[in-house]
Structures are given as structure tokens and as C-alpha cells.
Motif scaffolding. Structure first.
Motif, PDB file in Angstrom:
ATOM      1  N   LEU B  25       4.855  10.234  50.547  1.00 52.62           N
ATOM      2  CA  LEU B  25       3.992   9.892  49.387  1.00 52.62           C
ATOM      3  C   LEU B  25       3.983   8.065  49.440  1.00 52.62           C
ATOM      4  O   LEU B  25       2.750   7.755  49.312  1.00 52.62           O
ATOM      5  CB  LEU B  25       4.807  10.080  47.976  1.00 52.62           C
ATOM      6  CG  LEU B  25       4.731  11.603  47.673  1.00 52.62           C
ATOM      7  CD1 LEU B  25       5.591  11.724  46.062  1.00 52.62           C
ATOM      8  CD2 LEU B  25       3.274  11.908  47.116  1.00 52.62           C
ATOM      9  N   VAL B  26       4.737   7.405  49.672  1.00 56.08           N
ATOM     10  CA  VAL B  26       4.695   6.025  49.942  1.00 56.08           C
ATOM     11  C   VAL B  26       3.799   5.614  51.067  1.00 56.08           C
ATOM     12  O   VAL B  26       2.977   5.078  50.951  1.00 56.08           O
ATOM     13  CB  VAL B  26       6.332   5.537  50.251  1.00 56.08           C
ATOM     14  CG1 VAL B  26       5.981   3.845  50.570  1.00 56.08           C
ATOM     15  CG2 VAL B  26       6.996   5.684  49.059  1.00 56.08           C
ATOM     16  N   LEU B  27       3.981   6.544  52.349  1.00 57.25           N
ATOM     17  CA  LEU B  27       3.159   6.180  53.267  1.00 57.25           C
ATOM     18  C   LEU B  27       1.413   6.698  52.989  1.00 57.25           C
ATOM     19  O   LEU B  27       0.630   5.751  53.195  1.00 57.25           O
ATOM     20  CB  LEU B  27       3.285   7.102  54.426  1.00 57.25           C
ATOM     21  CG  LEU B  27       4.372   6.625  55.507  1.00 57.25           C
ATOM     22  CD1 LEU B  27       4.698   7.675  56.907  1.00 57.25           C
ATOM     23  CD2 LEU B  27       3.586   5.320  56.046  1.00 57.25           C
ATOM     24  N   ALA B  28       1.345   7.541  52.091  1.00 58.23           N
ATOM     25  CA  ALA B  28       0.036   8.004  51.532  1.00 58.23           C
ATOM     26  C   ALA B  28      -0.510   6.825  50.996  1.00 58.23           C
ATOM     27  O   ALA B  28      -1.867   6.518  51.136  1.00 58.23           O
ATOM     28  CB  ALA B  28      -0.026   9.374  50.973  1.00 58.23           C
ATOM     29  N   TYR B  29       0.229   6.334  50.062  1.00 57.58           N
ATOM     30  CA  TYR B  29      -0.205   5.307  49.080  1.00 57.58           C
ATOM     31  C   TYR B  29      -0.688   3.820  50.043  1.00 57.58           C
ATOM     32  O   TYR B  29      -1.442   3.475  49.864  1.00 57.58           O
ATOM     33  CB  TYR B  29       0.658   4.707  47.979  1.00 57.58           C
ATOM     34  CG  TYR B  29       0.644   3.688  47.475  1.00 57.58           C
ATOM     35  CD1 TYR B  29      -0.538   3.729  46.294  1.00 57.58           C
ATOM     36  CD2 TYR B  29       1.427   2.489  47.630  1.00 57.58           C
ATOM     37  CE1 TYR B  29      -0.819   2.508  45.705  1.00 57.58           C
ATOM     38  CE2 TYR B  29       1.143   1.318  46.832  1.00 57.58           C
ATOM     39  CZ  TYR B  29       0.267   1.364  46.096  1.00 57.58           C
ATOM     40  OH  TYR B  29      -0.239   0.104  45.323  1.00 57.58           O
ATOM     41  N   LEU B  30       0.560   3.561  50.915  1.00 54.81           N
ATOM     42  CA  LEU B  30       0.003   2.429  51.787  1.00 54.81           C
ATOM     43  C   LEU B  30      -0.954   2.383  52.703  1.00 54.81           C
ATOM     44  O   LEU B  30      -1.774   1.582  53.159  1.00 54.81           O
ATOM     45  CB  LEU B  30       1.554   2.170  52.433  1.00 54.81           C
ATOM     46  CG  LEU B  30       2.628   1.551  51.718  1.00 54.81           C
ATOM     47  CD1 LEU B  30       3.821   1.260  52.607  1.00 54.81           C
ATOM     48  CD2 LEU B  30       2.348   0.255  51.296  1.00 54.81           C
ATOM     49  N   VAL B  31      -1.067   3.818  53.190  1.00 54.05           N
ATOM     50  CA  VAL B  31      -1.913   3.793  54.349  1.00 54.05           C
ATOM     51  C   VAL B  31      -3.327   4.549  53.937  1.00 54.05           C
ATOM     52  O   VAL B  31      -4.522   3.984  54.121  1.00 54.05           O
ATOM     53  CB  VAL B  31      -1.450   4.815  55.366  1.00 54.05           C
ATOM     54  CG1 VAL B  31      -2.467   4.666  56.548  1.00 54.05           C
ATOM     55  CG2 VAL B  31      -0.260   4.201  55.976  1.00 54.05           C
ATOM     56  N   LEU B  32      -3.238   5.611  53.258  1.00 52.62           N
ATOM     57  CA  LEU B  32      -4.748   6.167  52.829  1.00 52.62           C
ATOM     58  C   LEU B  32      -5.566   5.385  51.945  1.00 52.62           C
ATOM     59  O   LEU B  32      -6.788   5.866  52.146  1.00 52.62           O
ATOM     60  CB  LEU B  32      -4.133   7.533  52.077  1.00 52.62           C
ATOM     61  CG  LEU B  32      -3.498   8.711  53.271  1.00 52.62           C
ATOM     62  CD1 LEU B  32      -3.317   9.880  52.409  1.00 52.62           C
ATOM     63  CD2 LEU B  32      -4.637   8.871  54.399  1.00 52.62           C
ATOM     64  N   VAL B  33      -4.920   4.606  51.010  1.00 53.75           N
ATOM     65  CA  VAL B  33      -5.843   3.961  50.161  1.00 53.75           C
ATOM     66  C   VAL B  33      -6.713   3.020  51.008  1.00 53.75           C
ATOM     67  O   VAL B  33      -7.687   2.860  50.701  1.00 53.75           O
ATOM     68  CB  VAL B  33      -4.770   3.168  48.967  1.00 53.75           C
ATOM     69  CG1 VAL B  33      -5.762   2.101  48.242  1.00 53.75           C
ATOM     70  CG2 VAL B  33      -4.632   4.401  48.101  1.00 53.75           C
ATOM     71  N   PRO B  34      -6.125   2.117  51.698  1.00 56.86           N
ATOM     72  CA  PRO B  34      -7.050   1.067  52.544  1.00 56.86           C
ATOM     73  C   PRO B  34      -8.044   1.896  53.619  1.00 56.86           C
ATOM     74  O   PRO B  34      -8.913   1.589  53.765  1.00 56.86           O
ATOM     75  CB  PRO B  34      -6.020   0.267  53.289  1.00 56.86           C
ATOM     76  CG  PRO B  34      -4.592   0.683  53.197  1.00 56.86           C
ATOM     77  CD  PRO B  34      -4.679   1.552  51.995  1.00 56.86           C
ATOM     78  N   LEU B  35      -7.287   3.024  54.103  1.00 59.92           N
ATOM     79  CA  LEU B  35      -8.135   3.958  54.831  1.00 59.92           C
ATOM     80  C   LEU B  35      -9.516   4.458  54.255  1.00 59.92           C
ATOM     81  O   LEU B  35     -10.486   4.575  54.530  1.00 59.92           O
ATOM     82  CB  LEU B  35      -7.342   4.894  55.460  1.00 59.92           C
ATOM     83  CG  LEU B  35      -7.937   5.709  56.641  1.00 59.92           C
ATOM     84  CD1 LEU B  35      -8.075   4.760  57.878  1.00 59.92           C
ATOM     85  CD2 LEU B  35      -7.362   7.079  56.878  1.00 59.92           C
ATOM     86  N   GLY B  36      -9.258   5.079  53.047  1.00 63.82           N
ATOM     87  CA  GLY B  36     -10.328   5.351  52.228  1.00 63.82           C
ATOM     88  C   GLY B  36     -11.018   4.438  51.823  1.00 63.82           C
ATOM     89  O   GLY B  36     -12.665   4.789  51.943  1.00 63.82           O
TER      90      GLY B  36
END
Lengths: 343, 576
Positions: B25-36
Motif C-alpha cells: 500500500l505504501v509503495l503503491a501510494y509513493l510510486v503509482l501516484v506520480p506514475l499515473g
């Protein structure tokens, strides 16, 4: 015909400057007092600009001597592109951005196109037309192009005195330039696009060293990395002040970029922003700004820049032609980008 | 031993899955948001994600342009060249320090990592003063002495860029490889030697396979850094119109015509980085899929077997010394020289009379610089501690849960390396402007989050390689003795991973001290970092002040590394 055009242009500029100066000094003191009273009640004025913090600190010291109750928070935006992009992002996300935005015509035009800056023509600011060239921006300073040379490598006599002398093959591999071809885009306003383009293409054949900013460019001249360069007057000042073996002269015509200020529509202290903007265009404000940043307002007679440009033909597209300028910048940058490596 | 109740079993299963879930969850927040935001940006006309309209035109504009592909070719040469040399030097140095009887290892470890402290663009400026064809001291000396018509070296070239970039990448390679060299079980070599295997056979059949994950991790990381780094190619390539993709991105952000940063082009180019990254990640996964092959740290105690250098000791020291000279002493000397001068000038006896301490005094008396120093330290400590701890946790999940969840976590942790700092900055501005409850826009914390996201790939590459070398039996033994997940992590995994975690910590703090692109974009008044101040001095015509800041930055990181070394030496080399 071209000579006549040049003379008319010079006369025209002189007329504009004179008209601007005669009225700018007296620009609605009452309006400014009223704005100051209102501004003092509001939040700190947030100002986005690109000059170093210590320099703007000096400007604000002078401003606060005149208006001690108006607080200003300065945020440096290095490069005008960041100014426009950041302001748009902030408005899109949280509904407001800085109160006062200072940048080039293209940056403020972008903001105006999106309806983010105020229509100043409705505010009864008492500004002469030269200081309100479009309804959303007030010219507050300018970057003036000069030719720089290293006096240990080039004598005063050898240093080019004209644009034709700059574009001479003897400078191949010895000339420096900003990575943007903006000087030639402005020259097109006087020379016409064809001549400016041809001159740029010939300049590119000299395999110029390209610098990220005109400040390192001036340092490049000082160190002897390049013998001559087309830089800005203000960005040459640090090396001149330090005593480096550098001299400068203006070429005819002299390209320049006027830098203006706009009040954000979402400003939380619009009175303060308008006051600061107007003050920057007064003799007192313009002088304080120039003393701190070495960039002066050519429309205000208290500045060195005004004196320096007396009798000089300047090359700059009017504010209204900003879209044209942006288009030329893109085309000319692409030409400069095609220059082959110098070595 | 006691029998567990079904409900207890459920709780245990839940408890075991919880760390993976939290990390995911933390990774998804840190990574997927800028990636999106990056992907959305590439599909909008202006590149600003909240702007109206969708388009595929950016892709046509970028990928149909032959100039883009010629830039890719230059970038590839630069990235592969600098990776190759950094790897060659890094492997050699890590082997010498960890697996030989080289004298003075402790100071050498510190000295080898010191180049990390030098901001890359100052390193490049140092080399311009040495190897510029016109003013470079070495060139001028050789030209005058040997009567040459032309300068023998030209730093303004792809070769020059590779040379300086490789020098600056070696410390990272060294830090990734050192723990792996240190954790190799010598019993394998001893068994091979007993069986009469030649040195070459031992190298090819034992060393290469055991080090493969770490070497591949380093290679993958260096290659992506080569694609994304802009300081050195921007400083050495741009003057002669050699653009790589990263320096082009910087140009598009700050110098593109029209008054706006060309985020639509930047993000579309970034998608190309993502594709390269996907290919690399796939290759890395395939090459390291049998993790058990790389296990060298088991329940048995061992000390690394050290090769005797004998009379080669001096040659080895000379090699280390030469690297240190080129990567640290010479550029630092140039920086020191520049910091004492009133303007940029090559060293000469005539110029020495103009030396003064003015720029150094300015560093200690300017409140802006001191505030920036405090900000950098705070951000550096927070980000490096978070990345080091998080990396160990991520790697543990990746290595122990080799299934889909492990691969997903691993991939997510590696993704940010393909996102340029500029785009991470753009994304975070949107994210935190839209989070009024988490009011960190314009504060140091938004920069700390950017750095944690940016440096997780390095952290996990380092800790992955080390955790792959740890046998499961150690943790199983602890669990059999009744230890819970947290106790196993604290008493078994963390101590074994400590050398790698410390290496990550020092690497991240050193890089936080010099990172520019995100910090520049996220500055908002009171949160300026030291590199931003340094950059402002540089672009504002005060390179000598920038050099003075650089000198003190190096001093600060040097002290930090001494502390790191001291902390590391208090722990046993291989925890048992």
C-alpha cells in the motif's frame, strides 16, 4: 528605406520613453496611498519572480521603507517557464496562486490566455500606455543584450562592433551564446524574419559554445573559455564587479526582453500586489530594483538602463505580438540546436 | 511446542501477510501516484494533468522525430559506456577492499565513497578547468610543453561525459557490490580449491554466479541512472550541442519556447524510460529467478576468505589511489581553487594573488545558506533512514515471497527510477495541493517524500542482492524457537542486512545532499535545500560561491561517512 525605418523607430521609442517617464513619476499617488491602506489590512503579498533572494530582499527593504505596513513574501521561480507552470498548477489544484507574478511576455500571456490574471485596464491606475502595453501586464524591468569579450584574448579594436562583425568566420569555435536563440528572434522585429534567420544560420556555422544561462556564459568569457559572446548586460555585472577581464558593448540594433508584472485573479491581497507592481514602475521602485538586480526598466528615467538605451535602436516585438515571438523562438531554437559540436 | 488453535492460525497468517500488505500500500501510494500523473500528462495537450482534452499526438510528435532517436543513440552510448567503466572499477575496488588483504581498508572505504558528496555538475566544472581544449590546465600544459597544435583531450565530448560520469558512479557501484562480496561463503571456494579447481574455474563457476544478482543490480541501476542523470551531460555536452534525453528534459522544462514547461513532451519521453525499465526488470527477474543459487549466508558461521595480494599490494594501492585522485582530489582541488577566486579562472600563479576567503565567509554568514543547510540535513536524515528501513522490509518480502506479491513489490520498488525528478516534482505538487489535511506543500516534508520515492530503487537493489544471499534456515530456526515476525526481523534479518542498510543510508543521505531536480521544483520559500542554493548561485552568476558551498557540502558528507564507518565497525562483520 531601411535607414528611414530605423530613424522612425528610434524616434518612436524615444517618444514612448519620454511619454512614459513624464507620467510614470506622478503615477497616481492617491491611488497608491489608497492601495497601501487596503493592502496593509490583508495577508502578505506573495510574489513569484526569478531574481535571487538576497537581491529581492534589498528591493523589498526599499519598498517597506515607503510602505512599512505591507508585508511581502517572496518565492523565487528560477526561469519563467516554472513561473507559468507552477501558477497554473496551483490554481488548478487549490484555486489560488501567488498575488504578483513577474515574468516575460510569453509567460504572462500564457496566464492571461487561461484567464488567471487581472484586467488592469478597469482599475483606474493612471498608467500611461507605455506602462500598460496590454491590459494585464505592467513592464517592470528588462534584459538587454550586449556583446561581451575577454580583454586578454581580444582587444577593444578587434571586438565586433556590429552584428556582421560577430558573424565572422574568425570567431569559429571562439564564440559563446545562450542555449536559446532569443536574441535573433527579437532582431527579427527590426530586420525582418528572413534576415534574422539567415544571420542565425551563419552564426550557427561558427559552432558557438552554448550555455545553460547567460550568467555562466559571462563566466565563460571571464575564464577565457570563449573570446566573445552575446549575453545580457545584467548577467555580465557579477564578473565586471569582480574585476574580471571582460568588457561589453551594445550592438545596433540592441535586442532586449521586457519583463512585466501581472496581478493574479486569485490574489488574496490584490491591493498589495497592485501596489507593489505600481511601485516597481515608479522612479523610486525602478531604481531600487535596478540597484539590486542590475536589470533596469527602460521606460523609467531614473534607471541606468534608460540612460544606456538613449539613442539606441532596440529590437523587441511589441507585447501584442507575443504569439509571433513564441513561434519564432521555437523555430530559431531549433536552428541553434542543429549547430554541430564545436570540437 | 504447543498446538495452535484454528483462530490462532488465522491470526498468524494474517499477521504474516500484514507487512507485505502495508508495504504494498505504501509503495503503491509513493510510486503509482506520480506514475499515473506521468502517464496522464503524456496524454494531455499541455502535459498538465488537470487540463482538458486527451491526445495521442505527443507520442507521434516525440517518437516520429528522427532527432529523438539520434538522441536515444547518444544516450545509449553514454549510459552503457559509463555503466561499463563504473562497473569495471567498482567490481575491482569492491574485491580489493572486501576480499583481499589490502592494507588500510577502513579509511579506503570512506575515501572511495567520498566522490558521492561532490555535486556532479561541480565535478564536471572541475574537469572543464582541467581538460577544456581552450583553458584546461592539463591541455594547456601538454600543448605548451609538447608543442602540440591542438589540445590532446576534449572534455566536451561523449567520451568526456562518460569519463566523468563513470568516476561519479563508482561509489554507488562499490556500495552495491561491497556487501555482496563480504557475504560470500568461503567454504565454496575452499571446496573448489580442495577439488583442484583452477583460479579461472573458481572465478567462473563460483564468483560469477554468486555475485550475479549484485552485479546485475548494479548494472541495471547504473544504466537507468545513465539515462536519467542530467548534471554531467548538461554541463559537458550542452556547450557543444550534444544532448542526451535527460539534458533534453531539463531544456524542455526550463528553456522551451512559448512560456510553459513542455511537460507533455517530458512525460512522453519518460514513458520511453518506463519501457526500457520494464525490459531491464524482466531481464533482471529472469536472470535471478532461482534465488537459492545465490544463497551464501547460512546458519554456519564464516569469515570471508581473503586473497593475499603479496607484491601486488602496492599496485592495488596505486589503483585505489589513482581512482581517488581522479574522482576526488583533482576535482576537489579545482573546486577549492574556484571557491577562492572572485570569478571563474583556470589555476595559475598569476591568479593566485586574487585568492580570498570571501566566498567561504559568505557561506557561514548568509542566513539563507544556513537555513538551506538545516533543511538538507533534516531531509537527508529522514529520507535516508526511511529508505534504508523500507528497503530491507521490501527486499525481505521480495526474497521470501517469491510469488506474484513479491514480484509486484519488487517491480513497484524499482519503477521510480524511470520517473525523472522533474516529473516526481510535478506529481507531488498536484498530490499535496489537493490534500489540505496533509498540509506539506512548500515544506521540507514534500521534498523528503520525493526523495524517499526517488531512492527506493537504489535501496532495494542493494538490499535485494544481500537478502538473496541469506538462507531461510536462520529465520526458520528463530521461528521454531518461538520468535514472532517482528522479533525475527529485529534479531535475525536486520542484523544480517545491517551492512547493506548502512550502505543504503549513506548513499541516500549523500544523494539527498546533492539532489536538485525535485527540490528545485518543490521549493516554496522556506524549504530550499543546499543544492538549490548552490544551483541558484551557479545560474545566478556566482560559481565561486557555488564552489564554496560544494566544498562544505563535501566536508559535511565526509563527516557523515566517518560516523557511518564508525557505526558499521561496531557491529560484527557477519552477524551470527
Amino acid at each position: 528605406m531601411k535607414l528611414l525605418h530605423g530613424i522612425f523607430r528610434q524616434l518612436g521609442l524615444a517618444g514612448i520613453l519620454a511619454a512614459a517617464c513624464s507620467t510614470a513619476a506622478a503615477q497616481s499617488a492617491e491611488t497608491m496611498q489608497a492601495l497601501a491602506a487596503k493592502a496593509a489590512q490583508g495577508e502578505p503579498v506573495v510574489w513569484y519572480e526569478s531574481s535571487p533572494e538576497n537581491q529581492i530582499g534589498e528591493v523589498l527593504k526599499a519598498f517597506n521603507q515607503r510602505y512599512p505596513d505591507v508585508r511581502v513574501k517572496y518565492v523565487r521561480m528560477v526561469g519563467g517557464n516554472e513561473l507559468a507552470s507552477r501558477a497554473i498548477q496551483e490554481v488548478q489544484a487549490r484555486g489560488h496562486t501567488a498575488d504578483l507574478l513577474t515574468g516575460g511576455p510569453d509567460h504572462l500571456w500564457q496566464l492571461n490566455e487561461r484567464g488567471l490574471v487581472r484586467d488592469l485596464s478597469q482599475d483606474q491606475l493612471g498608467l500611461p500606455p507605455a506602462l500598460l502595453p496590454v491590459n494585464y501586464a505592467v513592464p517592470t524591468t528588462a534584459s538587454v543584450y550586449v556583446l561581451l569579450w575577454n580583454t586578454r584574448k581580444v582587444t577593444d579594436e578587434q571586438a565586433p562592433k556590429s552584428w556582421d562583425a560577430v558573424i565572422n568566420e574568425k570567431w569559429t569555435g571562439h564564440v559563446g551564446s545562450w542555449v536559446r536563440a532569443a536574441a535573433f528572434a527579437q532582431l527579427a522585429s527590426v530586420w525582418g524574419e528572413d534576415k534574422a534567420r539567415t544571420s542565425l544560420e551563419n552564426f550557427v556555422k561558427l559552432k558557438p559554445y552554448l550555455f545553460k544561462s547567460t550568467f555562466p556564459l559571462a563566466q565563460g568569457v571571464a575564464s577565457g573559455e570563449v573570446d566573445v559572446a552575446i549575453g545580457f548586460y545584467h548577467s555580465a555585472q557579477p564578473v565586471l564587479d569582480a574585476g574580471a577581464p571582460v568588457k561589453f558593448r551594445m550592438l545596433d540594433p540592441t535586442p532586449m526582453h521586457t519583463i512585466s508584472s501581472s496581478v493574479s485573479k486569485s490574489a488574496r491581497n490584490p491591493s498589495g500586489a497592485t501596489l507593489l507592481m505600481l511601485w516597481l514602475a515608479t522612479p523610486e521602485g525602478a531604481k531600487a530594483y535596478e540597484q539590486a538586480t542590475s536589470r533596469g526598466n527602460p521606460l523609467v528615467s531614473s534607471t541606468k538602463t534608460y540612460e544606456m538605451l538613449q539613442g539606441v535602436q532596440t529590437a523587441e516585438w511589441p507585447f501584442a505580438d507575443v504569439a509571433k515571438l513564441a513561434d519564432l523562438n521555437e523555430q530559431y531554437n531549433a536552428i541553434l540546436a542543429k549547430s554541430r559540436p564545436a570540437m | 511446542m504447543h498446538a495452535m488453535k484454528p483462530s490462532g492460525a488465522g491470526r498468524t497468517h494474517y499477521a504474516r501477510s500484514l507487512p507485505a500488505l502495508v508495504v504494498l500500500l505504501v509503495l503503491a501510494y509513493l510510486v503509482l501516484v506520480p506514475l499515473g500523473i506521468l502517464v496522464i500528462s503524456s496524454l494531455t495537450p499541455s502535459g498538465l494533468p488537470f487540463d482538458k482534452g486527451w491526445t495521442l499526438g505527443n507520442y507521434a510528435l516525440v517518437y516520429a522525430d528522427p532527432e529523438f532517436w539520434s538522441m536515444v543513440w547518444v544516450t545509449l552510448r553514454f549510459a552503457v559506456g559509463s555503466m561499463f567503466w563504473a562497473l569495471l572499477l567498482g567490481v575491482g575496488l569492491a574485491w580489493l577492499v572486501e576480499r583481499t588483504d589490502l592494507p588500510g581498508k577502513t579509511p579506503i572505504r570512506v575515501l572511495l565513497t567520498l566522490p558521492m558528496a561532490i555535486p556532479p555538475f561541480l565535478l564536471a566544472i572541475g574537469w572543464i578547468l582541467l581538460l577544456s581544449p581552450r583553458i584546461g590546465v592539463i591541455n594547456v600544459f601538454l600543448r605548451d610543453t609538447l608543442g602540440l597544435e591542438q589540445a590532446p583531450f576534449n572534455i566536451y565530448s561523449v567520451a568526456g561525459m562518460i569519463f566523468v560520469q563513470a568516476l561519479s558512479l563508482v561509489p554507488s557501484t562499490f556500495l552495491i557490490l561491497s556487501p555482496a562480496f563480504r557475504n560470500m561463503d568461503p567454504s565454496l571456494e575452499e571446496a573448489a580449491m580442495t577439488a583442484g579447481a583452477s583460479r579461472y574455474r573458481i572465478f567462473a563457476r563460483i564468483f560469477v554466479p554468486l555475485l550475479a544478482p549484485a552485479v546485475l543490480a548494479a548494472a541495471t541501476f547504473m544504466l537507468m541512472v545513465g539515462f536519467l542523470v542530467f548534471d554531467i551531460p548538461g554541463t559537458l555536452g550542452m556547450p557543444v550541442n550534444i544532448f542526451v534525453l535527460s539534458s533534453r528534459i531539463l531544456y524542455l522544462a526550463t528553456d522551451s519556447a512559448g512560456g510553459m514547461s513542455a511537460y507533455h513532451i517530458i512525460s512522453t519521453i519518460s514513458v520511453f524510460f518506463l519501457v526500457i525499465l520494464l525490459i531491464q526488470a524482466w531481464g533482471y527477474q529472469r536472470l535471478t529467478r532461482n534465488a537459492s543459487r545465490f544463497v551464501t549466508v547460512t546458519g554456519k558461521n564464516f569469515r570471508p576468505r581473503l586473497s593475499r595480494l603479496g607484491r601486488w599490494k602496492w599496485a592495488a594501492l596505486a589503483f585505489v589511489g589513482l581512482y581517488f585522485l581522479l574522482a576526488t582530489v583533482v576535482p576537489l582541488a579545482m573546486l577549492a581553487w574556484t571557491s577562492l577566486m572572485p570569478w571563474m579562472m583556470p589555476p595559475s600563479l598569476a591568479a593566485a594573488s586574487q585568492a580570498s576567503w570571501a566566498n567561504h565567509l559568505a557561506f557561514f554568514t548568509d542566513p539563507l545558506t544556513l537555513t538551506a543547510l538545516g533543511n538538507s540535513l533534516l531531509i537527508g536524515v529522514v529520507a535516508s533512514t526511511a529508505v534504508a528501513a523500507f528497503s530491507v522490509l521490501i527486499s525481505w518480502i521480495v526474497v521470501r515471497k517469491r510469488g506474484v506479491s513479491g514480484k509486484l513489490v519488487d517491480f513497484l520498488a524499482f519503477l521510480p527510477i524511470a520517473i525523472p525528478g522533474t516529473m516526481i516534482g510535478v506529481a507531488l505538487i498536484y498530490v499535496y495541493l489537493n490534500m489540505p489535511l496533509l498540509n506539506i506543500y512548500g515544506s521540507v516534508w514534500i521534498i523528503a517524500i520525493a526523495y524517499i520515492t526517488t531512492y527506493i530503487p537504489f535501496g532495494t537493489r542493494t538490499t535485494n542482492a544481500v537478502l538473496m544471499q541469506l538462507h531461510r534456515e536462520l529465520e526458520e530456526a528463530a521461528r521454531t524457537s518461538g520468535a514472532g515476525w517482528w522479533r525475527v526481523m529485529r534479531r535475525v534479518v536486520m542484523p544480517l542486512a545491517l551492512p547493506a542498510a548502512l550502505a543504503v543510508w549513506i548513499w541516500v543521505i549523500a544523494h539527498c545532499m546533492r539532489e536538485l531536480s525535485s527540490a528545485l521544483l518543490l521549493q516554496g520559500g522556506g524549504n530550499q535545500t543546499l543544492p538549490v542554493v548552490l544551483w541558484n548561485f551557479w545560474v545566478g552568476g556566482e560559481p565561486n560561491k557555488a564552489a564554496a558551498v560544494g566544498i562544505w557540502l563535501v566536508a559535511l558528507v565526509f563527516v557523515t561517512m566517518l560516523v557511518w564507518q564508525a557505526a558499521g565497525s561496531r557491529k560484527p562483520r557477519n552477524a551470527q
